[in-house]
Write a protein that holds these residues in place. Structure first.
Motif, PDB file in Angstrom:
ATOM      1  N   PHE A 117       0.839  -1.200   0.000  1.00  0.00           N
ATOM      2  CA  PHE A 117       0.000   0.000   0.000  1.00  0.00           C
ATOM      3  C   PHE A 117       0.875   1.252   0.000  1.00  0.00           C
ATOM      4  O   PHE A 117       0.643   2.196  -0.775  1.00  0.00           O
ATOM      5  N   ALA A 118       1.893   1.255   0.851  1.00  0.00           N
ATOM      6  CA  ALA A 118       2.815   2.407   0.904  1.00  0.00           C
ATOM      7  C   ALA A 118       3.513   2.604  -0.431  1.00  0.00           C
ATOM      8  O   ALA A 118       3.653   3.738  -0.925  1.00  0.00           O
ATOM      9  N   LYS A 124       6.329   7.546   1.900  1.00  0.00           N
ATOM     10  CA  LYS A 124       7.776   7.350   2.005  1.00  0.00           C
ATOM     11  C   LYS A 124       8.304   7.146   3.420  1.00  0.00           C
ATOM     12  O   LYS A 124       9.498   7.006   3.617  1.00  0.00           O
ATOM     13  N   GLN A 125       7.418   7.145   4.413  1.00  0.00           N
ATOM     14  CA  GLN A 125       7.854   6.935   5.800  1.00  0.00           C
ATOM     15  C   GLN A 125       7.001   5.829   6.410  1.00  0.00           C
ATOM     16  O   GLN A 125       5.770   5.929   6.448  1.00  0.00           O
ATOM     17  N   PHE A 174      12.224   0.331  -3.204  1.00  0.00           N
ATOM     18  CA  PHE A 174      11.187   1.315  -3.520  1.00  0.00           C
ATOM     19  C   PHE A 174      11.342   2.640  -2.780  1.00  0.00           C
ATOM     20  O   PHE A 174      10.461   3.498  -2.853  1.00  0.00           O
ATOM     21  N   GLY A 175      12.440   2.812  -2.071  1.00  0.00           N
ATOM     22  CA  GLY A 175      12.734   4.108  -1.474  1.00  0.00           C
ATOM     23  C   GLY A 175      11.846   4.491  -0.309  1.00  0.00           C
ATOM     24  O   GLY A 175      11.662   5.681  -0.028  1.00  0.00           O
ATOM     25  N   ARG A 240      17.223  10.678   8.797  1.00  0.00           N
ATOM     26  CA  ARG A 240      18.669  10.661   8.528  1.00  0.00           C
ATOM     27  C   ARG A 240      19.121   9.518   7.637  1.00  0.00           C
ATOM     28  O   ARG A 240      20.070   9.688   6.863  1.00  0.00           O
ATOM     29  N   THR A 241      18.475   8.365   7.728  1.00  0.00           N
ATOM     30  CA  THR A 241      18.897   7.194   6.963  1.00  0.00           C
ATOM     31  C   THR A 241      17.657   6.468   6.436  1.00  0.00           C
ATOM     32  O   THR A 241      16.555   6.640   6.972  1.00  0.00           O
ATOM     33  N   PRO A 242      17.812   5.628   5.396  1.00  0.00           N
ATOM     34  CA  PRO A 242      16.633   4.999   4.786  1.00  0.00           C
ATOM     35  C   PRO A 242      16.089   3.792   5.536  1.00  0.00           C
ATOM     36  O   PRO A 242      14.948   3.380   5.305  1.00  0.00           O
ATOM     37  N   TYR A 243      16.899   3.197   6.422  1.00  0.00           N
ATOM     38  CA  TYR A 243      16.451   1.996   7.134  1.00  0.00           C
ATOM     39  C   TYR A 243      17.165   1.933   8.469  1.00  0.00           C
ATOM     40  O   TYR A 243      18.392   2.043   8.521  1.00  0.00           O
TER      41      TYR A 243
END
Length: 319
Positions: A117-118, A124-125, A174-175, A240-243
């Motif tokens: 869904f996201a 994006k969060q 998918f960012g 700050r970071t993607p994961y």
């Protein structure tokens, strides 16, 4: 004004932790949609009471929806959500041993559905409720997020690891910024009725025996719900970071014996104890290293165990 409010989707938002989070988000100028299927693990009436103080807010929408129904997610959730906080799950270590397939379905497939869904809604969060149970029988205390030696001993714990790993996949491909929060034995007002502090308090008040598993030496890192909420809100704002994976604990441990002694002291009443062998799936200790959360989330637990129990008793007295 409503148009200035960021819109957040919270799954499981009528539960213990979710209801406290909803109140905090509304106070902090967010617009909130709750998705909750009112799983019969405990009473729907309790969950509706959890959110009764905010249900009439013009900035809150409650949708009775199962996260396993992917088509319904897309047809019924039409807001412009900037963040998903995914708290919905089948809860409990011991029940997962009795029904592991249902836990796999809801906790893994349901999480994948929310990530899908996201992805398609370009959200994006994504903040994910994980669990200290992922560490299992790891003996390297206190537990650090950097320790890859996860040794789960319950189906519930394995589903939470799966959710964290799915999040890494979706973050990479998918960012989507994915923040996994490992909760450590959250307690306080509105705690689920099956959890130890709530369950034991009721039994003490009703002169019923408490099932006391093992020799009382098992230890838990009890975390007061307001401290957990502080960590979740900061994770919502984290960029700050993607994961990342964070422990949200109290960096203190309390033994089963000490916990019951505290309840006896706060309620001013002796417990009746029924001694039983240790249970399958229970880990001997949970103990969070919270340095990473302190540094990156500005997370700092403020409520000690005894004060949290006092706050819980004060709430229980009003029920």
């Amino acid at each position: 004004m409503e148009e200035n409010r960021k819109e957040i989707l919270v799954t499981g938002g009528a539960g213990f932790i979710g209801s406290h989070l909803i109140e905090e988000l509304l106070e902090n100028n967010y617009k909130v949609t709750i998705v909750d299927n009112f799983d019969p693990f405990y009473s729907k009436d309790i969950k509706l009471k959890n959110i009764s103080g905010v249900i009439n807010s013009p900035y809150l929408k409650l949708i009775d929806l199962d996260i396993l129904d992917l088509e319904a997610l897309f047809t019924q959730l039409t807001g412009s959500y900037e963040v998903i906080v995914h708290l919905a799950a089948k809860a409990g270590v011991r029940p997962s041993i009795e029904d592991p397939i249902a836990y796999q379905d809801v906790n893994v497939k349901g999480t994948q559905n929310m990530l899908e869904f996201a992805r398609h809604k370009n959200i994006k969060q994504f903040v994910f409720a994980s669990s200290s149970s992922v560490y299992g029988t790891n003996i390297n205390f206190p537990w650090k997020e950097s320790d890859v030696s996860l040794k789960p001993i319950s189906p519930y714990a394995s589903t939470k690891i799966s959710g964290e790993l799915l999040g890494h996949v979706y973050s990479h491909l998918f960012g989507i910024r994915f923040i996994a929060l490992r909760f450590f034995t959250v307690f306080g007002p509105r705690q689920r009725p099956d959890l130890a502090i709530h369950l034991f308090s009721k039994k003490i008040l009703n002169n019923e025996a408490i099932n006391f598993f093992g020799n009382g030496s098992t230890r838990r890192d009890y975390t007061y719900v307001a401290d957990t909420i502080h960590g979740i809100v900061n994770a919502i704002q984290y960029t700050r970071t993607p994961y990342e994976v964070f422990n949200l604990g109290n960096h203190q441990t309390v033994s089963l014996s000490e916990m019951i002694q505290t309840l006896e002291s706060v309620f001013n009443k002796k417990a009746i104890i029924k001694y039983l062998p240790e249970q399958m799936g229970d880990v001997p200790i949970t103990f969070a290293d919270i340095f990473k959360a302190e540094q990156l989330l500005n997370y700092m637990p403020r409520t000690g165990f005894r004060q949290g129990v006092i706050n819980f008793k004060n709430w229980l007295d009003t029920q």
